[in-house]
Scaffold this active site. Sequence first.
Site, PDB file in Angstrom:
ATOM      1  N   GLU A  52     -10.677  -6.394  -6.054  1.00 45.62           N
ATOM      2  CA  GLU A  52      -9.942  -5.861  -4.903  1.00 45.62           C
ATOM      3  C   GLU A  52     -10.906  -5.333  -3.850  1.00 45.62           C
ATOM      4  OE1 GLU A  52      -7.042  -3.057  -6.280  1.00 45.62           O
ATOM      5  OE2 GLU A  52      -5.881  -4.585  -7.320  1.00 45.62           O
ATOM      6  N   ARG A  71      -2.289  -4.168 -13.585  1.00 50.98           N
ATOM      7  CA  ARG A  71      -3.722  -4.359 -13.422  1.00 50.98           C
ATOM      8  C   ARG A  71      -3.999  -5.848 -13.221  1.00 50.98           C
ATOM      9  NH1 ARG A  71      -3.738   0.170 -12.451  1.00 50.98           N
ATOM     10  NH2 ARG A  71      -4.909   1.916 -13.348  1.00 50.98           N
ATOM     11  N   HIS A  80      -2.211  -3.562  -3.177  1.00 50.45           N
ATOM     12  CA  HIS A  80      -2.199  -2.455  -4.143  1.00 50.45           C
ATOM     13  C   HIS A  80      -1.425  -1.255  -3.589  1.00 50.45           C
ATOM     14  CE1 HIS A  80      -4.588  -0.873  -7.842  1.00 50.45           C
ATOM     15  NE2 HIS A  80      -3.395  -0.304  -7.762  1.00 50.45           N
TER      16      HIS A  80
END
Length: 636
Positions: free
Chosen positions: A353, A324, A372
Amino acid sequence: MASSSSLKPIFSSPLTSSPSPHSPQKPSSLLSFLHSTTSTPISLKLSSNPPHSNSHPRSKSFAVTNVVLKTDTSPETTSAPSNYSQDLGLPLTKPTILVSEKLGEKGLEVLREFGHVECLYDLSPDQLCSKISLCDALIVRSGTKVTRQVFEASNGRLKVVGRAGVGIDNVDLQAATEFGCLVVNAPTANTVAAAEHGIALLAAMARNVAQADASIKAGKWQRNKYVGVSLVGKTLAVMGFGKVGSEVARRAKGLGMNVIAHDPYAPADRARALGVDLVSFDQAIGTADFISLHMPLTPATSKVFNDETFAKMKKGVRIVNVARGGVIDEDALVKALDSGIVAQAALDVFTKEPPPKDSRLVQHENVTVTPHLGASTKEAQEGVAIEIAEAVVGALKGELSATAVNAPMVPPEVLSELSPYVELAEKLGRLAVQLVAGGSGIKSVKVVYKSARDPDDLDTRLLRAMITKGIIEPISSSFVNLVNADFTAKEKGLRISEERIVVDSSPELPIDSIQVQISNVESKFASGISDNGDISIEGKVKYGTPHLTSVGSFDVDVSLEGNLILCRQVDQPGMIGQVGNILGEHNVNVSFMSVGRTVLRKKAIMAIGVDEKPDKEALKKIGEISAIEEFVFLKL
């Protein structure tokens, strides 16, 4: 004279627990609990005061929504939704399942065998709210925000939200529970993919693969500039030894790396089986050549990698993060990179993000980044799709899902009676886990309930779940409730046992006191250790408020509100004044003070309730008082 019932491990499913002889028949399925013969939610207001309390009422609201009521039908009774059977809570017609983001075809096949599936992508919030009242289930990934407005717009029809992945930050859990909607996720299918991506970033970073690729595509040939470092023989610290962390460790061992790990809940035998040593947080970051992050984002881990922790690392350390983004203070990481404390970083996740285009961290020449991609393999995507589809279908059938993250299933009358003790149970768990020193891990917890009632006439499932919640949630991403408490505890190697002791107190009160004991661990506060060597704290509900009544062998009387400072001191005059003056000088408001002692003028425990967290300087001054032998700050 107290008598004790036998001690029992409690890993059975909440649904298989024997009901109290005085409890009504439980609903036959999860679905029948969540969906009732009425079309509007039933809200049950519960007092936080025990019976006959003289205090002013402090109401606590529990939403018991859409419960099947086995009553005689009368002309005033509202009918069930037309597609549901009033008797069984099972669908008469195929349920409608809305998929708002792309899902693997294998998962869609599972859904289509059970219900009517609509795939509508890129819906605006207004479009989702317009559509949701026609749906029984909703499946999302991370891009769809399932807000309170969505649950309100569903008019009670939405029964299950499935999150295709692990994190559920985009789902309003409180609103879901209030509206009787079960939330499930898919936490296991992408484990290997995330671990493989972590190893890929580790190797790519060590050998400057991304930078060299960009250089040669720009027409350059810079062999000397991109000399890397070897992995073999280097020490890798795995921060968070759960599913992904342990798989990373397994693969790193295969690369010839020495692997250590930090995780307060990781079973030592599982780590040893992989050839991994469990160490403290400071030891892990202080000795590692490479650090791989696999910890959840919680209040305790938010920006845990900051200026202070970077300063404790070996100069030239390399960091990988596929967990994270929020666990790293990104500005602090840039400074550590510029100073050379951190030689390189490889990041798959970010605080925001996508990150800003002008992000100094993303643009840094010693940082390798990916958007990601941890779970982005064909195999993982298919596995997640199947896992979430099966969980949603199971929930619609009324089956209990091990991945459910909300909706505790407790009869309203039990909720009503135990409601004052729910907060006490969770806070005792939170206090107990904060007394544990890092590095050793928690493996065994014993809960002792003292009551005037027969042990078999005491349904403690909710209290046990709240204690489990208090112990696990502060340092974990797990969401713990009655549905998943025993499963989560067992998954983390945490054995919780219960003992019920009959005492001479009022039988009108279900519980006289609750004691939490943690075995085989070191304590940050030595006075929290009882005579039998366990961390031990005990509490009661007084005037509707949770109170701490004992710490170790010391009796105290402390309202569990705000935050708490515990001090072991020499029992002498003036101690309260000295500590109070220090807190006052630092603008920390004291809500109460209590002193418990074993022998006059020997040792005492001073418990101080404070509204704010004292700064480091205030805590340092308290520790410098000569008569104070130890102290600890506890956040409630």
